[in-house]
Design a protein around this motif. Structure first.
Motif, PDB file in Angstrom:
ATOM      1  N   ARG A 194      12.980   9.009 -17.039  1.00  0.00           N
ATOM      2  CA  ARG A 194      12.751  10.383 -17.017  1.00  0.00           C
ATOM      3  C   ARG A 194      12.899  11.260 -18.042  1.00  0.00           C
ATOM      4  NH1 ARG A 194      15.459  11.472 -12.362  1.00  0.00           N
ATOM      5  NH2 ARG A 194      13.829  11.496 -10.917  1.00  0.00           N
ATOM      6  N   PRO A 230       1.398   3.945 -19.076  1.00  0.00           N
ATOM      7  CA  PRO A 230       0.915   5.247 -18.534  1.00  0.00           C
ATOM      8  C   PRO A 230       1.547   6.363 -19.324  1.00  0.00           C
ATOM      9  CG  PRO A 230       1.356   3.957 -16.648  1.00  0.00           C
ATOM     10  CD  PRO A 230       1.988   3.204 -18.024  1.00  0.00           C
ATOM     11  N   THR A 242      14.898  11.053  -7.520  1.00  0.00           N
ATOM     12  CA  THR A 242      14.850   9.659  -7.351  1.00  0.00           C
ATOM     13  C   THR A 242      13.760   9.063  -8.340  1.00  0.00           C
ATOM     14  OG1 THR A 242      12.670   9.797  -5.990  1.00  0.00           O
ATOM     15  CG2 THR A 242      14.861  10.014  -4.804  1.00  0.00           C
ATOM     16  N   GLY A 243      12.815   9.650  -8.964  1.00  0.00           N
ATOM     17  CA  GLY A 243      11.916   9.155  -9.680  1.00  0.00           C
ATOM     18  C   GLY A 243      11.044   8.230  -9.060  1.00  0.00           C
ATOM     19  N   GLU A 244      10.983   8.205  -7.797  1.00  0.00           N
ATOM     20  CA  GLU A 244      10.224   7.307  -7.243  1.00  0.00           C
ATOM     21  C   GLU A 244       8.775   8.107  -6.765  1.00  0.00           C
ATOM     22  OE1 GLU A 244      11.376   5.345  -3.555  1.00  0.00           O
ATOM     23  OE2 GLU A 244       9.809   3.947  -3.693  1.00  0.00           O
ATOM     24  N   LEU A 245       7.740   7.804  -7.855  1.00  0.00           N
ATOM     25  CA  LEU A 245       6.638   8.149  -7.556  1.00  0.00           C
ATOM     26  C   LEU A 245       5.727   6.995  -6.853  1.00  0.00           C
ATOM     27  CD1 LEU A 245       5.771   9.687 -10.902  1.00  0.00           C
ATOM     28  CD2 LEU A 245       6.813  10.762  -8.912  1.00  0.00           C
ATOM     29  N   LEU A 300      -7.402   3.973 -17.696  1.00  0.00           N
ATOM     30  CA  LEU A 300      -7.087   3.848 -16.455  1.00  0.00           C
ATOM     31  C   LEU A 300      -6.324   5.237 -15.847  1.00  0.00           C
ATOM     32  CD1 LEU A 300      -7.161   2.427 -13.469  1.00  0.00           C
ATOM     33  CD2 LEU A 300      -5.104   1.195 -14.141  1.00  0.00           C
ATOM     34  N   SER A 324       4.807  12.504  -4.927  1.00  0.00           N
ATOM     35  CA  SER A 324       5.902  12.457  -4.501  1.00  0.00           C
ATOM     36  C   SER A 324       6.343  13.812  -3.402  1.00  0.00           C
ATOM     37  CB  SER A 324       7.046  12.409  -5.779  1.00  0.00           C
ATOM     38  OG  SER A 324       6.759  13.663  -6.414  1.00  0.00           O
ATOM     39  N   GLN A 334      -3.305   5.604 -18.508  1.00  0.00           N
ATOM     40  CA  GLN A 334      -3.102   4.332 -19.014  1.00  0.00           C
ATOM     41  C   GLN A 334      -4.354   3.753 -19.830  1.00  0.00           C
ATOM     42  OE1 GLN A 334      -1.721   1.434 -16.233  1.00  0.00           O
ATOM     43  NE2 GLN A 334      -0.890   0.463 -17.513  1.00  0.00           N
ATOM     44  N   GLY A 367      11.556  14.639  -5.444  1.00  0.00           N
ATOM     45  CA  GLY A 367      11.042  13.484  -6.360  1.00  0.00           C
ATOM     46  C   GLY A 367      11.948  13.321  -7.847  1.00  0.00           C
ATOM     47  N   PHE A 399       2.256   5.679  -6.393  1.00  0.00           N
ATOM     48  CA  PHE A 399       0.925   5.462  -7.330  1.00  0.00           C
ATOM     49  C   PHE A 399       0.066   5.021  -6.422  1.00  0.00           C
ATOM     50  CE2 PHE A 399       2.260   6.346 -11.772  1.00  0.00           C
ATOM     51  CZ  PHE A 399       3.635   6.294 -11.843  1.00  0.00           C
ATOM     52  N   GLY A 400      -1.462   5.760  -6.929  1.00  0.00           N
ATOM     53  CA  GLY A 400      -2.679   5.082  -6.317  1.00  0.00           C
ATOM     54  C   GLY A 400      -3.146   3.972  -7.404  1.00  0.00           C
ATOM     55  N   GLU A 401      -4.392   3.302  -6.853  1.00  0.00           N
ATOM     56  CA  GLU A 401      -4.538   1.779  -7.957  1.00  0.00           C
ATOM     57  C   GLU A 401      -5.549   2.418  -8.954  1.00  0.00           C
ATOM     58  OE1 GLU A 401      -4.534  -1.094  -3.874  1.00  0.00           O
ATOM     59  OE2 GLU A 401      -6.257  -0.989  -5.233  1.00  0.00           O
ATOM     60  N   ASN A 443       9.108  16.067 -12.591  1.00  0.00           N
ATOM     61  CA  ASN A 443       9.122  14.763 -12.365  1.00  0.00           C
ATOM     62  C   ASN A 443       8.380  13.755 -13.613  1.00  0.00           C
ATOM     63  OD1 ASN A 443      10.328  12.250 -11.546  1.00  0.00           O
ATOM     64  ND2 ASN A 443       9.353  12.549  -9.476  1.00  0.00           N
ATOM     65  N   LEU A 474      -4.132   7.367 -13.355  1.00  0.00           N
ATOM     66  CA  LEU A 474      -3.381   6.988 -11.983  1.00  0.00           C
ATOM     67  C   LEU A 474      -2.801   8.458 -11.682  1.00  0.00           C
ATOM     68  CD1 LEU A 474      -1.506   4.188 -13.751  1.00  0.00           C
ATOM     69  CD2 LEU A 474      -2.702   4.076 -11.885  1.00  0.00           C
ATOM     70  N   PHE A 478      14.227   3.427 -14.629  1.00  0.00           N
ATOM     71  CA  PHE A 478      13.618   2.811 -13.748  1.00  0.00           C
ATOM     72  C   PHE A 478      12.912   1.637 -14.219  1.00  0.00           C
ATOM     73  CE2 PHE A 478      14.177   6.606 -11.353  1.00  0.00           C
ATOM     74  CZ  PHE A 478      13.927   7.546 -12.324  1.00  0.00           C
ATOM     75  N   GLU A 526       0.864  -0.954  -0.259  1.00  0.00           N
ATOM     76  CA  GLU A 526      -0.025   0.046   0.160  1.00  0.00           C
ATOM     77  C   GLU A 526       0.854   1.407  -0.133  1.00  0.00           C
ATOM     78  OE1 GLU A 526      -3.348  -2.180  -0.125  1.00  0.00           O
ATOM     79  OE2 GLU A 526      -3.391   0.042  -0.025  1.00  0.00           O
ATOM     80  N   GLY A 551      -1.677  -0.701  -8.104  1.00  0.00           N
ATOM     81  CA  GLY A 551      -1.059   0.511  -8.509  1.00  0.00           C
ATOM     82  C   GLY A 551       0.588  -0.090  -8.886  1.00  0.00           C
ATOM     83  N   TYR A 588       9.201  -0.437 -13.247  1.00  0.00           N
ATOM     84  CA  TYR A 588       8.065  -0.336 -12.221  1.00  0.00           C
ATOM     85  C   TYR A 588       7.396  -1.725 -12.686  1.00  0.00           C
ATOM     86  CZ  TYR A 588       8.170   4.415 -10.642  1.00  0.00           C
ATOM     87  OH  TYR A 588       8.404   5.585  -9.815  1.00  0.00           O
ATOM     88  N   TYR A 604      -1.545  10.332 -14.749  1.00  0.00           N
ATOM     89  CA  TYR A 604      -1.288   9.705 -15.993  1.00  0.00           C
ATOM     90  C   TYR A 604      -2.435   9.072 -16.296  1.00  0.00           C
ATOM     91  CZ  TYR A 604       3.841  10.154 -14.791  1.00  0.00           C
ATOM     92  OH  TYR A 604       5.175  10.738 -14.618  1.00  0.00           O
TER      93      TYR A 604
END
Lengths: 116, 114
Positions: free
Chosen positions: B94, A43, A102-105, A88, A94, A37, A99, A107-109, B100, A90, B34, A1, B43, B36, A35
């Motif tokens: 990226r 996405p 790191t590029g780490e986003l 979808l 971040s 998708q 952000g 995401f929700g479902e 971002n 999304l 990256f 989660e 998600g 994913y 995003y």
């Protein structure tokens, strides 16, 4: 989660209608991205909000608009819905512009929109 | 402009055998890359990231990827597949612009058979 929640999870609209999708970002995150998708595709970036302002936009028409609120939650609005808007959607959060590093986003479902 | 190409839309392996998901990238400068993963009705989750440090990047759940500039590749591997690895995998770069924006590949669907 991830702590990113989106609503509604599913919805059906007809062509020409308008839709609002909502996103609550992870606690402490002040940047939200949206995003799209489509089925069978990766996405695609719609736009990003940072501190309540849009600070980046992808190749989407102006009928796609958004808001970010002081609590960093966000809305995606789509006007004059077209069949190709079925997808979808999304939301990702971040922490600030860090952000970017790191590029780490997170995401929700997603909200699955069907346009008939 | 940055882009990624995932060379396989579907990959099928047996449980316990190695996994290889292929990705080539295009970038006018040193990219941030990256992988994913997206499980059904879930998600997207970050597996690993490359940001110009070590070329061999280790991620979660035993996955790793190697950045090869000469081949413009960033393939994802795992020595031994588990049933729980069945999912859609996205190679991501990226984008430029100071914010971002992530550019996703079309995805590779990994099936794992008993």
């Amino acid at each position: 989660e991830t702590g990113v929640t989106q609503s509604p999870t599913h919805l059906i609209k007809t062509r020409g209608q308008q839709v609002t999708l909502r996103c609550s970002s992870q606690s402490g995150h002040n940047t939200v991205s949206w995003y799209q998708q489509a089925l069978g595709q990766g996405p695609q970036f719609i736009f990003q909000y940072y501190r309540e302002e849009e600070n980046g936009r992808g190749n989407f028409p102006p009928r796609f608009s958004g808001l970010q609120f002081p609590n960093y939650s966000s809305e995606l609005n789509v006007n004059a819905l077209e069949l190709d808007d079925s997808a979808l959607y999304l939301c990702a959060s971040s922490l600030g512009l860090a952000g970017r590093d790191t590029g780490e986003l997170f995401f929700g479902e997603g909200s699955r929109l069907t346009v008939l | 402009a940055q882009s990624v190409t995932q060379l396989d839309s579907h990959v099928s392996v047996s449980e316990g055998t190695p996994v290889l998901l292929r990705c080539n990238y295009s970038s006018s400068y040193s990219p941030s890359l990256f992988w994913y993963v997206q499980h059904p009705n879930k998600g997207l989750q970050l597996l690993l990231k490359y940001t110009s440090a070590a070329t061999l990047v280790k991620g979660i759940n035993g996955f790793e990827a190697e950045f090869k500039k000469s081949e413009t590749s960033f393939h994802l591997t795992k020595p031994s597949a588990h049933m729980s690895d069945a999912a859609e995998y996205f190679c991501v770069v990226r984008g430029s612009g100071g914010y971002n924006k992530l550019i996703f590949g079309a995805g590779t669907r990994l099936a794992v058979h008993p």
